[in-house]
Design a protein around this motif. Structure first.
Motif, PDB file in Angstrom:
ATOM      1  N   LEU A 110       0.839  -1.188   0.000  1.00 23.70           N
ATOM      2  CA  LEU A 110       0.000   0.000   0.000  1.00 23.70           C
ATOM      3  C   LEU A 110       0.875   1.239   0.000  1.00 23.70           C
ATOM      4  O   LEU A 110       1.736   1.404   0.870  1.00 23.70           O
ATOM      5  CB  LEU A 110      -0.918  -0.004   1.226  1.00 23.70           C
ATOM      6  CG  LEU A 110      -1.785  -1.258   1.315  1.00 23.70           C
ATOM      7  CD1 LEU A 110      -1.784  -1.811   2.723  1.00 23.70           C
ATOM      8  CD2 LEU A 110      -3.202  -0.974   0.853  1.00 23.70           C
ATOM      9  N   LEU A 111       0.670   2.100  -0.980  1.00 19.82           N
ATOM     10  CA  LEU A 111       1.485   3.296  -1.146  1.00 19.82           C
ATOM     11  C   LEU A 111       0.588   4.528  -1.053  1.00 19.82           C
ATOM     12  O   LEU A 111      -0.291   4.741  -1.887  1.00 19.82           O
ATOM     13  CB  LEU A 111       2.192   3.265  -2.504  1.00 19.82           C
ATOM     14  CG  LEU A 111       2.998   4.505  -2.889  1.00 19.82           C
ATOM     15  CD1 LEU A 111       4.153   4.723  -1.907  1.00 19.82           C
ATOM     16  CD2 LEU A 111       3.524   4.375  -4.326  1.00 19.82           C
ATOM     17  N   GLY A 112       0.810   5.344  -0.021  1.00 18.47           N
ATOM     18  CA  GLY A 112       0.084   6.603   0.097  1.00 18.47           C
ATOM     19  C   GLY A 112       0.689   7.630  -0.841  1.00 18.47           C
ATOM     20  O   GLY A 112       1.901   7.864  -0.826  1.00 18.47           O
ATOM     21  N   THR A 113      -0.142   8.236  -1.658  1.00 10.86           N
ATOM     22  CA  THR A 113       0.366   9.127  -2.702  1.00 10.86           C
ATOM     23  C   THR A 113       0.008  10.584  -2.443  1.00 10.86           C
ATOM     24  O   THR A 113      -0.810  10.914  -1.596  1.00 10.86           O
ATOM     25  CB  THR A 113      -0.191   8.727  -4.079  1.00 10.86           C
ATOM     26  OG1 THR A 113      -1.623   8.874  -4.076  1.00 10.86           O
ATOM     27  CG2 THR A 113       0.179   7.295  -4.425  1.00 10.86           C
ATOM     28  N   TYR A 114       0.667  11.414  -3.236  1.00 10.51           N
ATOM     29  CA  TYR A 114       0.459  12.865  -3.245  1.00 10.51           C
ATOM     30  C   TYR A 114       0.179  13.178  -4.704  1.00 10.51           C
ATOM     31  O   TYR A 114       0.982  12.862  -5.578  1.00 10.51           O
ATOM     32  CB  TYR A 114       1.728  13.517  -2.723  1.00 10.51           C
ATOM     33  CG  TYR A 114       1.811  15.011  -2.779  1.00 10.51           C
ATOM     34  CD1 TYR A 114       1.085  15.810  -1.904  1.00 10.51           C
ATOM     35  CD2 TYR A 114       2.667  15.629  -3.693  1.00 10.51           C
ATOM     36  CE1 TYR A 114       1.201  17.182  -1.952  1.00 10.51           C
ATOM     37  CE2 TYR A 114       2.790  16.995  -3.736  1.00 10.51           C
ATOM     38  CZ  TYR A 114       2.055  17.778  -2.869  1.00 10.51           C
ATOM     39  OH  TYR A 114       2.176  19.141  -2.914  1.00 10.51           O
ATOM     40  N   HIS A 115      -0.947  13.809  -4.984  1.00 12.07           N
ATOM     41  CA  HIS A 115      -1.497  13.753  -6.336  1.00 12.07           C
ATOM     42  C   HIS A 115      -0.892  14.723  -7.350  1.00 12.07           C
ATOM     43  O   HIS A 115      -1.192  14.608  -8.536  1.00 12.07           O
ATOM     44  CB  HIS A 115      -3.005  13.978  -6.289  1.00 12.07           C
ATOM     45  CG  HIS A 115      -3.746  12.956  -5.474  1.00 12.07           C
ATOM     46  ND1 HIS A 115      -3.618  11.596  -5.678  1.00 12.07           N
ATOM     47  CD2 HIS A 115      -4.618  13.096  -4.458  1.00 12.07           C
ATOM     48  CE1 HIS A 115      -4.385  10.951  -4.824  1.00 12.07           C
ATOM     49  NE2 HIS A 115      -4.998  11.830  -4.074  1.00 12.07           N
ATOM     50  N   PRO A 157       9.330  17.186  -7.374  1.00 13.63           N
ATOM     51  CA  PRO A 157      10.560  16.457  -7.736  1.00 13.63           C
ATOM     52  C   PRO A 157      10.931  15.363  -6.746  1.00 13.63           C
ATOM     53  O   PRO A 157      11.645  14.423  -7.099  1.00 13.63           O
ATOM     54  CB  PRO A 157      11.626  17.563  -7.786  1.00 13.63           C
ATOM     55  CG  PRO A 157      11.057  18.713  -7.019  1.00 13.63           C
ATOM     56  CD  PRO A 157       9.579  18.639  -7.206  1.00 13.63           C
ATOM     57  N   ARG A 158      10.435  15.461  -5.512  1.00 13.53           N
ATOM     58  CA  ARG A 158      10.754  14.450  -4.510  1.00 13.53           C
ATOM     59  C   ARG A 158      10.104  13.099  -4.808  1.00 13.53           C
ATOM     60  O   ARG A 158      10.473  12.074  -4.234  1.00 13.53           O
ATOM     61  CB  ARG A 158      10.328  14.952  -3.124  1.00 13.53           C
ATOM     62  CG  ARG A 158      11.210  16.071  -2.593  1.00 13.53           C
ATOM     63  CD  ARG A 158      10.647  16.705  -1.325  1.00 13.53           C
ATOM     64  NE  ARG A 158       9.523  17.592  -1.621  1.00 13.53           N
ATOM     65  CZ  ARG A 158       8.943  18.379  -0.702  1.00 13.53           C
ATOM     66  NH1 ARG A 158       9.385  18.367   0.551  1.00 13.53           N
ATOM     67  NH2 ARG A 158       7.946  19.171  -1.043  1.00 13.53           N
ATOM     68  N   HIS A 159       9.154  13.082  -5.740  1.00 13.19           N
ATOM     69  CA  HIS A 159       8.518  11.810  -6.109  1.00 13.19           C
ATOM     70  C   HIS A 159       9.506  10.843  -6.757  1.00 13.19           C
ATOM     71  O   HIS A 159       9.301   9.635  -6.723  1.00 13.19           O
ATOM     72  CB  HIS A 159       7.367  12.049  -7.095  1.00 13.19           C
ATOM     73  CG  HIS A 159       6.151  12.643  -6.462  1.00 13.19           C
ATOM     74  ND1 HIS A 159       5.656  12.234  -5.251  1.00 13.19           N
ATOM     75  CD2 HIS A 159       5.300  13.614  -6.911  1.00 13.19           C
ATOM     76  CE1 HIS A 159       4.560  12.927  -4.968  1.00 13.19           C
ATOM     77  NE2 HIS A 159       4.329  13.764  -5.946  1.00 13.19           N
ATOM     78  N   GLN A 160      10.561  11.378  -7.362  1.00 14.24           N
ATOM     79  CA  GLN A 160      11.510  10.499  -8.051  1.00 14.24           C
ATOM     80  C   GLN A 160      12.147   9.509  -7.085  1.00 14.24           C
ATOM     81  O   GLN A 160      12.321   8.332  -7.406  1.00 14.24           O
ATOM     82  CB  GLN A 160      12.584  11.341  -8.748  1.00 14.24           C
ATOM     83  CG  GLN A 160      12.077  12.186  -9.905  1.00 14.24           C
ATOM     84  CD  GLN A 160      11.580  11.341 -11.073  1.00 14.24           C
ATOM     85  OE1 GLN A 160      11.952  10.167 -11.218  1.00 14.24           O
ATOM     86  NE2 GLN A 160      10.740  11.929 -11.911  1.00 14.24           N
TER      87      GLN A 160
END
Length: 335
Positions: free
Chosen positions: A70-75, A79-82
């Motif tokens: 389960l991965l909580g995301t930010y929609h 750049p920190r998503h990398q």
């Protein structure tokens, strides 16, 4: 309504995913938590810790042979998503199914529904927002919409639930959205499509319409008023929420929103608490419960990665607690 604007609005709706107020790293502001008084900070942490699983963005749930990550995301784009994507890529590669809140098929279905029936998003009968709000409220809303590149005369005809969703996008985040930049969800979807991993949605595109159709007009107007109360602090709020997300503070986002709303002049604490309870029920609890059978069905076919808004993870009726009640063992993983 011009197709380009319709596309932008539908994209905004999908990006919001109804989970929480969102932000974008390009917003320039200060982190509200850094300047918070000690007593207020302690109260915020206490409220955050009062619910199950208040922190953590990556979890493993197991039940027998079933394995779900389960991965909580930010929609929205950051750049920190990398770094996050690099961490979860091995999990995505092993997945038999990848679940997201809304995928390309749901986006296309939503666009088609809006073209077929504009009344889903536009007031076609009864008073407009200009007529329903007081003059001071309308003036604040009109200015907020201008800053987001939307003409007030058009916004006046939007359904209030949709306007409240637009308000939860800070003006500084609209440019990236208009350019088609996506957040972690979009990156997960792109990985699934590139590597031909089956991609499924946790819910139908009709969910958003059903949720708000069940709300009264006054409840929807209340959502606008609550959002307008935070508008003067939108840039700081956006930066704070983004930083909180990348610190793994999934529940703190909700409690901070509640605390800030209560502190705004003219707010009735009882009304605020009632509004938040209704929003949590409609936007999170009801949807979380509906997702569990979808997750279980996918897990019966092999390893699953389920990526969805981080605010759906914590709480008594969060996805983690619901899976625990369904017999899954939970393990928080480093991210």
């Amino acid at each position: 309504m011009p197709r380009t604007l319709l596309s932008r609005l539908a994209l905004a709706l999908l990006a919001l995913c109804l989970a929480a107020p969102l932000a974008q790293a390009e917003c320039s502001g200060r982190n509200i938590l850094d300047g918070m008084e000690a007593d207020a900070r302690r109260a915020l942490i206490t409220a955050t810790d009062a619910v199950p699983y208040p922190r953590g963005l990556l979890w493993r749930a197991t039940r027998g042979d079933a394995v779900v990550h389960l991965l909580g995301t930010y929609h929205l784009d950051d750049p920190r998503h990398q770094d996050t994507l690099a961490r979860v890529t091995p999990l995505l590669a092993e997945a038999q199914t990848i679940l997201v809140e809304a995928g390309p098929l749901e986006e296309a279905a939503m666009m088609q529904a809006l073209r077929r029936d504009p009344s889903l998003m536009v007031i076609t009968d009864g008073p407009t927002l200009r007529e329903s709000l007081s003059d001071p409220e309308w003036d604040l809303l009109a200015q907020a919409m201008r800053e987001r590149g939307l003409p007030p005369f058009m916004v006046s005809k939007f359904r209030p639930w949709y306007v409240s969703m637009l308000l939860s996008l800070p003006a500084c985040g609209m440019e990236g959205l208009a350019q088609g930049k996506g957040g972690l969800d979009a990156m997960v979807i792109d990985y699934a499509e590139t590597h031909a991993i089956p991609l499924e949605a946790l819910e139908s595109h009709e969910t958003v319409f059903r949720l708000f159709d069940a709300m009264t007009m006054e409840d929807q107007l209340g959502m606008i008023r609550s959002a307008l109360a935070l508008e003067p602090h939108a840039a700081d709020y956006a930066v704070t929420l983004a930083d909180a997300y990348f610190d793994g503070e999934s529940r703190l986002i909700w409690e901070l929103t509640r605390q800030m709303t209560l502190q705004m002049p003219g707010q009735d604490p009882a009304r605020v608490e009632a509004d938040f309870a209704r929003m949590e029920q409609a936007l999170m609890t009801d949807r979380n419960r509906a997702w569990i059978p979808v997750i279980e069905a996918a897990a019966s076919r092999g390893p699953v990665v389920a990526a969805f808004g981080a605010l759906h993870l914590p709480g008594e009726t969060g996805v983690l607690r619901l899976l625990e009640e369904a017999g899954f063992t939970l393990e928080r993983l480093p991210l």
